[in-house]
Design an enzyme around this catalytic site. Sequence first.
Site, PDB file in Angstrom:
ATOM      1  CD  GLN A 102      10.802  -7.027  -1.984  1.00 27.70           C
ATOM      2  OE1 GLN A 102      10.626  -6.983  -0.792  1.00 27.70           O
ATOM      3  NE2 GLN A 102      10.121  -6.277  -2.839  1.00 27.70           N
TER       4      GLN A 102
ATOM      5  CB  SER B 299       5.645   3.348   0.967  1.00 28.39           C
ATOM      6  OG  SER B 299       5.159   2.681  -0.175  1.00 28.39           O
ATOM      7  NE  ARG B 300      10.603   1.739   5.851  1.00 28.89           N
ATOM      8  CZ  ARG B 300      10.440   0.515   5.392  1.00 28.89           C
ATOM      9  NH1 ARG B 300      10.605   0.255   4.116  1.00 28.89           N
ATOM     10  NH2 ARG B 300      10.104  -0.472   6.213  1.00 28.89           N
TER      11      ARG B 300
ATOM     12  N   GLY C 297       9.714  -3.792  -8.213  1.00 31.13           N
ATOM     13  CA  GLY C 297      10.607  -2.685  -8.556  1.00 31.13           C
ATOM     14  C   GLY C 297      12.061  -3.027  -8.265  1.00 31.13           C
TER      15      GLY C 297
ATOM     16  CG  HIS D 163       3.474   1.021  -5.419  1.00 30.36           C
ATOM     17  ND1 HIS D 163       3.536   1.932  -4.405  1.00 30.36           N
ATOM     18  CD2 HIS D 163       4.011  -0.120  -4.933  1.00 30.36           C
ATOM     19  CE1 HIS D 163       4.084   1.371  -3.334  1.00 30.36           C
ATOM     20  NE2 HIS D 163       4.384   0.128  -3.636  1.00 30.36           N
TER      21      HIS D 163
ATOM     22  N   GLY E 270       0.817  -1.215   0.000  1.00 34.03           N
ATOM     23  CA  GLY E 270       0.000   0.000   0.000  1.00 34.03           C
ATOM     24  C   GLY E 270       0.843   1.254   0.000  1.00 34.03           C
ATOM     25  CB  ALA E 271       1.945   3.872   1.393  1.00 37.39           C
ATOM     26  CG  LEU E 272      -0.904   1.937  -4.038  1.00 37.58           C
ATOM     27  CD1 LEU E 272      -2.019   1.664  -5.044  1.00 37.58           C
ATOM     28  CD2 LEU E 272       0.089   0.778  -4.006  1.00 37.58           C
TER      29      LEU E 272
HETATM   30  O1  PAF Z   1       8.161  -4.579  -1.720  1.00 34.83           O
HETATM   31  C1  PAF Z   1       7.135  -4.707  -1.028  1.00 34.83           C
HETATM   32  O2  PAF Z   1       6.266  -3.842  -1.005  1.00 34.83           O
HETATM   33  C2  PAF Z   1       6.983  -5.943  -0.154  1.00 34.83           C
HETATM   34  O3  PAF Z   1       8.209  -6.377   0.306  1.00 34.83           O
HETATM   35  C3  PAF Z   1       6.225  -7.093  -0.864  1.00 34.83           C
HETATM   36  C4  PAF Z   1       6.988  -7.594  -2.070  1.00 34.83           C
HETATM   37  C5  PAF Z   1       4.852  -6.606  -1.281  1.00 34.83           C
HETATM   38  C6  PAF Z   1       6.047  -8.269   0.099  1.00 34.83           C
HETATM   39  O4  PAF Z   1       5.336  -7.907   1.235  1.00 34.83           O
END
Ligand code: PAF
Length: 279
Positions: A152, A185-186, A146, A34, A28-30
Site C-alpha cells: 500500500q 486493527s484486525r 505504516g 497508529h 480507526g480502531a487505533l
Molecule cells: O491503511 C489504512 O488504514 C487504509 O488503507 C487507508 C490508508 C487509511 C486508506 O483507507
Amino acid sequence: MKVFKTSQSLAEYLSNETRPLGMVPTMGALHLGHLSLIERALQENQSVLISIFVNPTQFNDKNDLINYPNSIDEDLLQIEKISEKILVYLPKADDVYGNIVEAKSFDLAGLDQMMEGEKRSGHFQGVATVVAHFLKTFSPDRAYFGEKDFQQLLIIDHINRSLKLKTKIIGCPVVREKDGLAMSSRNSLLTADQRKQASKLFEGLQIAKSNAKKVPYRSLKIMVNAFFEKHNKITLDYFIIADPNTLKEIDLEQPVHQGRAFIAAYLGKIRLIDNLDMS
Ligand code: PAF
C-alpha cells in the site's frame, strides 16, 4: 482536538497557521502502530490531521467490511489525550464520494498485480481513490503510513508522484507486540487462541531472514511452508520475497542478499499480513 465531519468545514479551517500539516489517514480502531505515526507527525509538523474513515471501496469482501472493528468513541478519547494540535476528519461516505460510492481507476504501474492486489481484487484502486482524494483536498505537507502495509505504501507513493501532488509520503517502521505480531486493527478480532498462533507470521519471516543468505530462495520457501504445515491452526496464504521497489519476486535459485519478505495467513476467517526486510 477539533473534529470535522465535512471536508468543506475542514478545508475552511486550514490556513498558513496550521502548516506544515502532517496527515495520518486511518480507518480507526487505533492501536500503537497508529500512535507511532501520530507521534512522528506531531514532531515534524505544526498541526496533525487524522482521518478516520472506513473506506468501503477498498473491501473486496462485504463481510470483512461489516466486521471491520469500530471503536470511534475510544479512538477520539485516545486522540484527545495526545495533543490539542490534532484535527480529526470524521466523514460519512457521501462527504468523500458524493452520491456514487465507487473506486476510480488509477494506473498503479503493475504494483497491484501481486500479493494483496492479486488476492483482494480492486482493493488498491479503492485505497488509491480515497488517499488521492484526501491528498488533493487537504494538501498535507507530509502524510504518514505504516510499513506493515508495505505494498500500500509503495502504491500511495506512486500515485502521489504520478498525480504530481505536493505531499511527502513517509513510511514508518512496523510496530510489533512483544511476541513479534505486527500491530493491526484486525488483531482485535482474534480469539485468545488465534492471538497466540498469530505470532507465527513473524516467526515465519524470521526463519526466512536467518537462512536468507545461506540457501537459495527456493529452499526458504520450502522451509517456511513446512513451518506452517507443522502449525496448522494458522493457514499460510502466501510467502514471497520480492524486490522492495518493484515488488517483483526475486530469483528462486539465488540466496537472498536484498529483498523484502511478505507473508499473509489466515486464523479462521481473519487474514493477517506482515513483512520484513531480509538484508
Ligand atoms: O491503511 C489504512 O488504514 C487504509 O488503507 C487507508 C490508508 C487509511 C486508506 O483507507
